[in-house]
Design a protein around this motif. Structure first.
Motif, PDB file in Angstrom:
ATOM      1  N   ILE A  52      37.783  30.305  53.434  1.00 22.30           N
ATOM      2  CA  ILE A  52      36.818  30.919  54.496  1.00 22.30           C
ATOM      3  C   ILE A  52      35.819  31.933  53.954  1.00 22.30           C
ATOM      4  CG2 ILE A  52      36.858  32.358  56.865  1.00 22.30           C
ATOM      5  CD1 ILE A  52      39.259  31.023  57.588  1.00 22.30           C
ATOM      6  N   HIS A  53      36.460  32.743  53.108  1.00 22.84           N
ATOM      7  CA  HIS A  53      35.739  33.768  52.605  1.00 22.84           C
ATOM      8  C   HIS A  53      35.040  33.794  51.133  1.00 22.84           C
ATOM      9  CE1 HIS A  53      37.329  35.974  56.092  1.00 22.84           C
ATOM     10  NE2 HIS A  53      38.733  35.819  55.682  1.00 22.84           N
ATOM     11  N   ALA A  54      35.384  32.879  50.556  1.00 21.72           N
ATOM     12  CA  ALA A  54      35.422  33.025  49.018  1.00 21.72           C
ATOM     13  C   ALA A  54      34.523  31.825  48.477  1.00 21.72           C
ATOM     14  CB  ALA A  54      36.422  33.290  48.328  1.00 21.72           C
ATOM     15  N   GLY A  55      34.494  30.674  49.544  1.00 23.44           N
ATOM     16  CA  GLY A  55      33.458  29.553  48.942  1.00 23.44           C
ATOM     17  C   GLY A  55      34.509  28.926  47.879  1.00 23.44           C
ATOM     18  N   VAL A  70      52.592  33.388  43.104  1.00 28.18           N
ATOM     19  CA  VAL A  70      51.316  32.559  43.642  1.00 28.18           C
ATOM     20  C   VAL A  70      50.291  33.560  43.497  1.00 28.18           C
ATOM     21  CG1 VAL A  70      50.271  31.466  45.691  1.00 28.18           C
ATOM     22  CG2 VAL A  70      52.640  31.407  45.485  1.00 28.18           C
ATOM     23  N   ILE A  71      49.254  32.777  42.722  1.00 22.61           N
ATOM     24  CA  ILE A  71      47.894  33.848  42.619  1.00 22.61           C
ATOM     25  C   ILE A  71      46.705  32.760  42.924  1.00 22.61           C
ATOM     26  CG2 ILE A  71      46.456  34.566  40.777  1.00 22.61           C
ATOM     27  CD1 ILE A  71      48.938  34.390  38.936  1.00 22.61           C
ATOM     28  N   ALA A  72      45.811  33.500  44.074  1.00 24.69           N
ATOM     29  CA  ALA A  72      44.841  33.058  44.538  1.00 24.69           C
ATOM     30  C   ALA A  72      43.520  33.668  43.710  1.00 24.69           C
ATOM     31  CB  ALA A  72      44.622  33.114  45.957  1.00 24.69           C
ATOM     32  N   GLN A  73      42.778  32.948  43.115  1.00 27.47           N
ATOM     33  CA  GLN A  73      41.693  33.398  42.233  1.00 27.47           C
ATOM     34  C   GLN A  73      40.409  32.705  42.789  1.00 27.47           C
ATOM     35  OE1 GLN A  73      42.397  32.254  38.267  1.00 27.47           O
ATOM     36  NE2 GLN A  73      42.440  34.397  37.760  1.00 27.47           N
ATOM     37  N   ASP A  74      39.271  33.657  42.773  1.00 31.48           N
ATOM     38  CA  ASP A  74      38.060  33.191  43.114  1.00 31.48           C
ATOM     39  C   ASP A  74      36.840  33.920  42.513  1.00 31.48           C
ATOM     40  OD1 ASP A  74      36.754  35.191  45.154  1.00 31.48           O
ATOM     41  OD2 ASP A  74      38.858  35.057  46.260  1.00 31.48           O
ATOM     42  N   ARG A  75      35.786  33.198  42.675  1.00 34.50           N
ATOM     43  CA  ARG A  75      34.457  34.096  42.178  1.00 34.50           C
ATOM     44  C   ARG A  75      33.477  34.136  43.413  1.00 34.50           C
ATOM     45  NH1 ARG A  75      34.537  33.111  36.733  1.00 34.50           N
ATOM     46  NH2 ARG A  75      35.905  31.413  35.926  1.00 34.50           N
ATOM     47  N   GLY A  76      34.222  34.463  44.371  1.00 35.83           N
ATOM     48  CA  GLY A  76      33.537  34.721  45.729  1.00 35.83           C
ATOM     49  C   GLY A  76      32.776  36.106  45.770  1.00 35.83           C
ATOM     50  N   PRO A  77      32.431  36.702  46.807  1.00 39.32           N
ATOM     51  CA  PRO A  77      31.747  37.993  47.111  1.00 39.32           C
ATOM     52  C   PRO A  77      32.686  39.188  46.789  1.00 39.32           C
ATOM     53  CG  PRO A  77      32.253  37.001  49.123  1.00 39.32           C
ATOM     54  CD  PRO A  77      32.894  35.899  48.306  1.00 39.32           C
ATOM     55  N   GLY A  78      34.014  38.896  46.451  1.00 40.77           N
ATOM     56  CA  GLY A  78      34.724  40.286  46.283  1.00 40.77           C
ATOM     57  C   GLY A  78      35.007  41.010  47.615  1.00 40.77           C
ATOM     58  N   ILE A  79      35.751  41.997  47.441  1.00 35.82           N
ATOM     59  CA  ILE A  79      36.169  42.865  48.750  1.00 35.82           C
ATOM     60  C   ILE A  79      35.808  44.134  48.729  1.00 35.82           C
ATOM     61  CG2 ILE A  79      37.968  43.439  50.414  1.00 35.82           C
ATOM     62  CD1 ILE A  79      39.628  41.171  49.459  1.00 35.82           C
ATOM     63  N   PRO A  80      34.910  44.755  49.348  1.00 38.84           N
ATOM     64  CA  PRO A  80      34.219  46.060  49.093  1.00 38.84           C
ATOM     65  C   PRO A  80      35.067  46.920  49.340  1.00 38.84           C
ATOM     66  CG  PRO A  80      32.881  44.931  50.568  1.00 38.84           C
ATOM     67  CD  PRO A  80      33.973  43.982  50.424  1.00 38.84           C
ATOM     68  N   ASP A  81      36.026  46.897  50.583  1.00 37.83           N
ATOM     69  CA  ASP A  81      37.058  47.965  50.710  1.00 37.83           C
ATOM     70  C   ASP A  81      38.160  47.304  51.127  1.00 37.83           C
ATOM     71  OD1 ASP A  81      38.413  49.952  52.040  1.00 37.83           O
ATOM     72  OD2 ASP A  81      36.887  50.851  53.278  1.00 37.83           O
ATOM     73  N   GLU A 123      36.177  42.645  42.530  1.00 41.40           N
ATOM     74  CA  GLU A 123      35.113  43.373  42.073  1.00 41.40           C
ATOM     75  C   GLU A 123      33.827  42.691  42.935  1.00 41.40           C
ATOM     76  OE1 GLU A 123      34.512  43.518  37.942  1.00 41.40           O
ATOM     77  OE2 GLU A 123      32.513  44.367  38.376  1.00 41.40           O
ATOM     78  N   VAL A 124      33.236  43.500  43.896  1.00 44.11           N
ATOM     79  CA  VAL A 124      31.981  42.919  44.639  1.00 44.11           C
ATOM     80  C   VAL A 124      31.153  42.127  43.746  1.00 44.11           C
ATOM     81  CG1 VAL A 124      30.172  43.531  46.088  1.00 44.11           C
ATOM     82  CG2 VAL A 124      32.184  44.545  46.485  1.00 44.11           C
ATOM     83  N   GLY A 125      30.536  41.071  44.191  1.00 44.70           N
ATOM     84  CA  GLY A 125      29.676  40.160  43.345  1.00 44.70           C
ATOM     85  C   GLY A 125      30.341  39.223  42.235  1.00 44.70           C
ATOM     86  N   LYS A 126      31.696  39.763  42.242  1.00 40.25           N
ATOM     87  CA  LYS A 126      32.134  38.787  40.774  1.00 40.25           C
ATOM     88  C   LYS A 126      33.463  37.984  41.242  1.00 40.25           C
ATOM     89  CE  LYS A 126      30.786  40.589  36.904  1.00 40.25           C
ATOM     90  NZ  LYS A 126      30.994  42.062  36.427  1.00 40.25           N
ATOM     91  N   GLY A 127      34.432  38.502  42.195  1.00 49.15           N
ATOM     92  CA  GLY A 127      35.409  37.430  42.891  1.00 49.15           C
ATOM     93  C   GLY A 127      36.711  38.438  43.173  1.00 49.15           C
ATOM     94  N   THR A 128      37.670  37.681  43.409  1.00 49.09           N
ATOM     95  CA  THR A 128      38.954  38.396  44.027  1.00 49.09           C
ATOM     96  C   THR A 128      40.059  37.588  43.374  1.00 49.09           C
ATOM     97  OG1 THR A 128      37.905  39.159  45.919  1.00 49.09           O
ATOM     98  CG2 THR A 128      40.399  38.903  45.913  1.00 49.09           C
ATOM     99  N   THR A 129      41.286  38.441  42.950  1.00 51.44           N
ATOM    100  CA  THR A 129      42.496  37.681  42.472  1.00 51.44           C
ATOM    101  C   THR A 129      43.507  38.343  43.356  1.00 51.44           C
ATOM    102  OG1 THR A 129      41.710  37.261  40.324  1.00 51.44           O
ATOM    103  CG2 THR A 129      44.018  37.238  40.559  1.00 51.44           C
ATOM    104  N   VAL A 130      44.205  37.481  44.054  1.00 50.70           N
ATOM    105  CA  VAL A 130      45.196  38.113  44.872  1.00 50.70           C
ATOM    106  C   VAL A 130      46.526  37.549  44.230  1.00 50.70           C
ATOM    107  CG1 VAL A 130      46.535  37.922  46.972  1.00 50.70           C
ATOM    108  CG2 VAL A 130      43.994  38.197  46.912  1.00 50.70           C
ATOM    109  N   THR A 131      47.625  38.338  43.923  1.00 52.77           N
ATOM    110  CA  THR A 131      48.719  38.093  43.128  1.00 52.77           C
ATOM    111  C   THR A 131      49.966  38.248  44.229  1.00 52.77           C
ATOM    112  OG1 THR A 131      47.878  38.532  41.023  1.00 52.77           O
ATOM    113  CG2 THR A 131      50.295  38.470  40.984  1.00 52.77           C
TER     114      THR A 131
END
Ligand SMILES: Nc1ncnc2c1ncn2[C@@H]1O[C@H](COP(=O)(O)OP(=O)(O)OP(=O)(O)O)[C@@H](O)[C@H]1O
Ligand SMILES: [Mg+2]
Lengths: 139, 116
Positions: A52-55, A70-81, A123-131
């Motif tokens: 939904i959020h990260a493409g 379980v690791i969810a990794q993306d190169r999406g928009p990142g989470i600003p806050d 990181e905004v513009g780089k992506g998100t990794t949730v572990t």
């Protein structure tokens, strides 16, 4: 053991398949039902956020003697806050996603509740990794 | 209570998985159209009342080991939802009764409340 599952962005119909595979693997290795349940809930929420959020992105399952990770990794928009994103009820989900019943803003809270430990690297513009780490009872 | 008894009580019909009704035990029910709410609060063995009809509801039911999904108020699951439910062995039921009426009857059936 490490397994990787690609997750497509915006593909709502296939969404949940990675979590479903993770569930089957944990069953095969004979993990405890309650642990499987917690992993499934958290993995599903992480997977849906990729959709939904990260493409899209990737789900990674790591099995250790005393830990399921379980690791969810993306190169999406990142989470600003991140603090705001963790708050129950906060959501930036699209109208389409909301119509389908996503966007309650409860996913991150569910992950936090189910996992023994939750780390967010973003990181905004780089992506998100949730572990998401789950201690298994065998240690 | 077996799912087959509950089905009669809420005037439901099976859309998928009819052969499993007599076997399946119902532990309770949860009512919500928000998937993360269901994920966080519904418990194994419960039936889930919803008007969300897209295939992702099946993924939720699979991951939580729900007893069945019940589409209320005359809502009809999408074709893809039925196909996925068949594949995953999830029971789908539908009823024309409102969500309120359906939940009320299930509550009565499972707890015996309101009976003379
Ligand atoms: N991987 C991600 N990439 C970018 N933003 C994200 C990501 N994961 C979460 N977010 C942000 O955090 C918010 C909260 O996420 P959370 O999972 O709690 O709720 P939601 O996905 O909006 O709704 P729900 O999970 O209840 O369907 C999201 O709305 C989004 O703004
Ligand atoms: Mg979410």
């Amino acid at each position: 053991m490490i397994q990787r599952f690609p997750v497509a962005g915006e593909d709502f119909s296939a969404a949940g398949e990675a979590s479903s595979k993770i569930k089957n693997i944990l069953r095969q290795v004979g993990e405890d039902a309650e642990l499987i349940r917690r992993v499934c809930i958290a993995a599903y929420e992480a997977e849906m956020n990729l959709v939904i959020h990260a493409g899209g992105g990737e789900m990674i399952l790591k099995l250790d003697t005393d830990m399921v990770e379980v690791i969810a990794q993306d190169r999406g928009p990142g989470i600003p806050d991140v603090e705001l994103a963790m708050q129950e009820g906060y959501s930036t989900a699209s109208d389409l996603a909301r119509e389908m019943g996503f966007g309650a803003g409860m996913g991150m809270a569910n992950m936090k509740r189910c996992a023994s430990e939750m780390l967010i690297d973003t990181e905004v513009g780089k992506g998100t990794t949730v572990t998401l780490r789950f201690k298994t009872g065998k240690n | 209570m077996k799912l087959s008894e509950l089905v009669t009580g809420i005037e439901a019909v099976a859309v998928c998985g009819e052969q499993g009704l007599a076997e399946k035990e119902v532990a309770g029910a949860y009512v919500s159209d928000l998937l993360s709410d269901v994920m966080g609060r519904a418990k194994e063995g419960e039936v889930w009342l919803t008007i969300q009809t897209h295939p992702n509801v099946v993924a939720v039911a699979v991951l939580l080991n729900l007893a069945a999904i019940i589409f209320t108020a005359g809502h009809e699951p999408e074709e893809q939802t039925k196909a996925k439910a068949e594949e995953e062995g999830i029971i789908l039921l539908k009823t024309a009764l409102s969500t309120y009426e359906t939940a009320g009857r299930i509550y009565q059936l499972l707890t015996g409340a309101g009976r003379a």
